[in-house]
Enzyme design. Structure first.
Site, short mmCIF file in Angstrom:
data_model
loop_
_atom_site.label_atom_id
_atom_site.label_comp_id
_atom_site.label_asym_id
_atom_site.label_seq_id
_atom_site.Cartn_x
_atom_site.Cartn_y
_atom_site.Cartn_z
N SER A 1 -78.23 5.03 39.56
CA SER A 1 -79.63 5.71 39.66
C SER A 1 -79.64 6.35 41.05
CB SER A 1 -80.93 4.65 39.33
OG SER A 1 -82.08 5.36 39.29
N ASP B 1 -81.54 4.47 32.25
CA ASP B 1 -81.36 4.07 33.60
C ASP B 1 -80.35 2.88 33.89
OD1 ASP B 1 -81.86 2.38 36.34
OD2 ASP B 1 -82.77 4.42 36.67
#
Length: 276
Positions: free
Chosen positions: A41, A159
């Site tokens: 991320s 994610d």
């Protein structure tokens, strides 16, 4: 492949300001002792600036773009859009602060983690010139609040922090025995289990494996911390973590707090280099 040095960078949205400071301090000293790097991320986004050797790029992306209403917009979310527009952030960052692609892709091998929505598990892929934009989008595509589902290489993703926030075990599996980990929480942090498992299952009814991964995320996260604090006998793991006074949260937008977090990262990075 054994006995390699690796750098692992955790995500954490705006908490990534700490890692941006650490990596800028590394660039100031031309400190690049790693055989490969892994990010998740915001951690992967921070590594883009580091590997392309562009100091302040990540700082500018976080403080100038990620605080923009075009990126973070609660009203838009209530109207059915994205709370955070990850793809806009990537495209705008590349427009305002163009990447030195030659340096980035001829540098240290760069791996990112994203959560496969079909399996709920982390896929680890090398970021290349061909997949760069979609790969960074995939590792950063926060579930629910970012409605677009990035897909490439035959799979679709959310994610990476859902399945593996700190891919230190994967770095070890790939042969690293000297691993440096940049965290986005102070060392005292332990992740708590979600309070409402039934709510997770309901919210992610279309993706039950993702729901399962979210429900068990704290176990995996705290397991990674345990691995860091008690590594195998043949490994050395060094940790760079924010101090207990680090006040930046996932969605902190106040520039004075972000600047303070960045300065903490610069200081921690310098201390790390001096200790080597």
């Amino acid at each position: 492949m054994a006995d390699q040095k690796a750098l692992v960078v955790e995500g954490g949205a705006m908490r990534g300001i700490f890692a941006s400071g650490v990596l800028d301090s590394f660039m100031d000293s031309d400190y690049r002792p790693y055989d490969f790097v892994m990010g998740v991320s915001a951690g992967a986004s921070n590594l883009v600036g580091y590997l392309s050797h562009q100091p302040l790029r990540s700082y500018q992306v976080i403080t100038q773009l990620a605080t923009s209403k075009t990126f973070y917009n609660p009203r838009r979310f209530l109207q059915g859009g994205n709370l955070v527009d990850v793809r806009w952030l990537i495209d705008e960052a590349n427009r305002r602060y163009p990447i030195d692609e030659e340096r980035l892709f001829s540098s240290i091998p760069f791996f990112a983690a994203a959560t496969n929505i079909s399996t709920g598990q982390a896929d680890y892929y090398q970021v290349t010139r061909d997949n760069f934009v979609t790969a960074i989008e995939a590792t950063s595509a926060l579930p629910l609040v970012y409605r677009r589902t990035p897909c490439f290489s035959g799979s679709c993703y959310t994610d990476g922090g859902v399945a593996d926030s700190i891919p230190v075990k994967e770095a070890y599996r790939r042969g690293a025995r000297d691993i440096t980990v940049i965290l986005s929480h102070p060392l005292s942090y332990q992740m708590r289990k979600p309070k409402s498992e039934w709510m997770m299952k309901r919210l992610f009814a279309r993706y039950p494996e993702v729901a399962h991964s979210i429900i068990h995320r704290a176990e995996k996260y705290n397991g990674a911390l345990e691995f860091i604090h008690n590594p195998p006998k043949d490994a050395r793991i060094q940790v760079i973590a924010p101090p207990e006074t680090f006040a930046v949260k996932r969605l902190t937008m106040k520039k004075p707090l972000l600047d303070r977090g960045y300065e903490m990262g610069l200081s921690a990075g310098r201390q790390h280099i001096q200790s080597q």
